[in-house]
Design a protein around this motif. Sequence first.
Motif, PDB file in Angstrom:
ATOM      1  N   LEU A  54       0.835  -1.297  -0.134  1.00 42.16           N
ATOM      2  CA  LEU A  54       0.015   0.183   0.078  1.00 42.16           C
ATOM      3  C   LEU A  54       0.897   1.355  -0.064  1.00 42.16           C
ATOM      4  O   LEU A  54       0.420   2.128  -0.494  1.00 42.16           O
ATOM      5  N   SER A  55       2.086   1.275   0.374  1.00 41.52           N
ATOM      6  CA  SER A  55       3.116   2.256   0.669  1.00 41.52           C
ATOM      7  C   SER A  55       3.415   3.093  -0.691  1.00 41.52           C
ATOM      8  O   SER A  55       3.874   4.077  -0.740  1.00 41.52           O
ATOM      9  N   LYS A  56       3.128   2.034  -1.823  1.00 42.88           N
ATOM     10  CA  LYS A  56       3.456   2.622  -3.216  1.00 42.88           C
ATOM     11  C   LYS A  56       2.322   3.220  -3.749  1.00 42.88           C
ATOM     12  O   LYS A  56       2.374   3.592  -5.008  1.00 42.88           O
ATOM     13  N   GLY A  57       1.191   3.242  -3.095  1.00 47.55           N
ATOM     14  CA  GLY A  57       0.041   3.890  -3.439  1.00 47.55           C
ATOM     15  C   GLY A  57      -0.099   5.187  -3.126  1.00 47.55           C
ATOM     16  O   GLY A  57       0.768   5.993  -2.792  1.00 47.55           O
ATOM     17  N   LYS A  58      -1.301   5.993  -3.541  1.00 47.94           N
ATOM     18  CA  LYS A  58      -1.472   7.277  -3.348  1.00 47.94           C
ATOM     19  C   LYS A  58      -2.629   7.521  -2.197  1.00 47.94           C
ATOM     20  O   LYS A  58      -3.665   6.831  -1.893  1.00 47.94           O
ATOM     21  N   VAL A  59      -2.314   8.863  -1.393  1.00 42.74           N
ATOM     22  CA  VAL A  59      -2.913   8.974  -0.188  1.00 42.74           C
ATOM     23  C   VAL A  59      -3.986  10.115  -0.776  1.00 42.74           C
ATOM     24  O   VAL A  59      -3.762  11.233  -1.577  1.00 42.74           O
ATOM     25  N   SER A  60      -5.246   9.824  -0.573  1.00 45.48           N
ATOM     26  CA  SER A  60      -6.401  11.049  -0.567  1.00 45.48           C
ATOM     27  C   SER A  60      -7.619  11.065  -0.172  1.00 45.48           C
ATOM     28  O   SER A  60      -8.057   9.884   0.371  1.00 45.48           O
ATOM     29  N   ILE A  64      -5.998   5.488   1.533  1.00 48.61           N
ATOM     30  CA  ILE A  64      -4.817   5.283   0.753  1.00 48.61           C
ATOM     31  C   ILE A  64      -5.234   4.107  -0.256  1.00 48.61           C
ATOM     32  O   ILE A  64      -6.063   3.239   0.002  1.00 48.61           O
ATOM     33  N   ALA A  65      -4.895   4.207  -1.531  1.00 51.55           N
ATOM     34  CA  ALA A  65      -5.243   3.512  -2.597  1.00 51.55           C
ATOM     35  C   ALA A  65      -4.077   2.493  -2.949  1.00 51.55           C
ATOM     36  O   ALA A  65      -3.093   3.230  -3.331  1.00 51.55           O
ATOM     37  N   VAL A  72      -9.552   1.021  -2.308  1.00 50.65           N
ATOM     38  CA  VAL A  72      -8.882   2.050  -1.382  1.00 50.65           C
ATOM     39  C   VAL A  72      -9.480   1.605   0.243  1.00 50.65           C
ATOM     40  O   VAL A  72     -10.395   1.277   0.365  1.00 50.65           O
ATOM     41  N   PHE A  73      -8.497   2.115   0.961  1.00 51.93           N
ATOM     42  CA  PHE A  73      -8.635   1.822   2.272  1.00 51.93           C
ATOM     43  C   PHE A  73      -8.785   3.102   3.379  1.00 51.93           C
ATOM     44  O   PHE A  73      -7.937   3.883   2.923  1.00 51.93           O
TER      45      PHE A  73
END
Length: 380
Positions: A54-60, A64-65, A72-73
């Motif tokens: 997940l850490s390679k994903g995007k936060v919005s 986090i996606a 999306v979590f």
Amino acid sequence: MYINNWYVAAPVEDLVGNEPIALRMLGADFVLFRDESGEIHCLSDVCCHRGAALSKGKVSNGCIACPYHGWVFDSSGVCVKIPALGPEARIPPRARVDSYPVREKFGWIWVFLGDAKEEDRPPFLDDSWFPEYYDKENWRTVRLNYEVDANWQRSEENSIDGAHPSFVHKSFGSKRDPQIQIVEVQKNEWGASTTRERTPPDRSQKTGAMREITAEKRGKTKATTSFTFTGITHRIDIKRSDGLSQCTLSHRTPIDQFHTRTFSIQARDYLLTEEFDKERQEGRRNAIKEDVGIVKTIRPPLPPRRPRSELLIKSDQLESAFRATMQKLTRKGWEIDSDIVERERQWQVYAIPSPARREDPKNWVHPAVPTVTPPSEEQG
Ligand code: FES
Ligand SMILES: [Fe+2]
């Protein structure tokens, strides 16, 4: 390694904007991120779908996606969107990852890694562990965090050991008087403390500004060492006979069994201006190098499981108290069974259980990490 403890994850300033960071602690993977309001969240980094980070994903929007299929979590670890199934998707109850309590203290981000109820957790550190940190007028602090290829317990036992400085450290410890005072150990539920008087190092052992302010003849130095389970913390207080004092608060976070991160702050009530920080940092770095040089030679690399495989003596008072404290926590069922985790790591992800597992232990994709069966149960 133990679950149900607060650990320092990172310095607060490492988390910039909404960039997530990946961290390994207790042999498991985590992601830290900040939401729009600045609040920090910590989730298991292993996506429950098919395992991407997940850490390679995007936060919005505080979520986090996952970078793989976009699940999306939210900050509680619950999956709120599965793009491949469209907006009407029924989200399976097991579509979630563990989310851990987060706090900030002494400029560090702390996370609680475990599922114990609040009243059963080790108490979070209060200001009394480091009042000097807030007293900027009388104390000057320097921070240091570093990583070493050594076991956390071997490292911690080295830090609280009162007998080694005379042999390991060039600039402190007394070459002419290595004997240490045997004193009463003050024990409490989560740790212990000792205060000893010791012969100070010779002036010739000191360098730079420290040598300038150190007299040729000095009386005994008072050294208090305390440790506590919370954050695998220790505090060392040095009070010199000439009135100068220095104290260090350090926390240890196991990355895994063989790698450890240390977070420490040292406060001094002398040489109070910034120009002396560099010398102090250098002194700390040298001491760490000296310690690490020894700790890396220790065999076996992990503390022995059979106590008689080492010979602890009276001068190891505090180290013995440390081991006794850890054994107590093993009896609570809090020690991770790393043998099983290691054996299965190529095909099984174990998660550090989070508080939400208490309410619902079943609906999770990754099983909770196995813990060591307390010895009493084994015998019964
Ligand atoms: S692995 Fe994360 S969404 Fe598929
Ligand atoms: Fe040391």
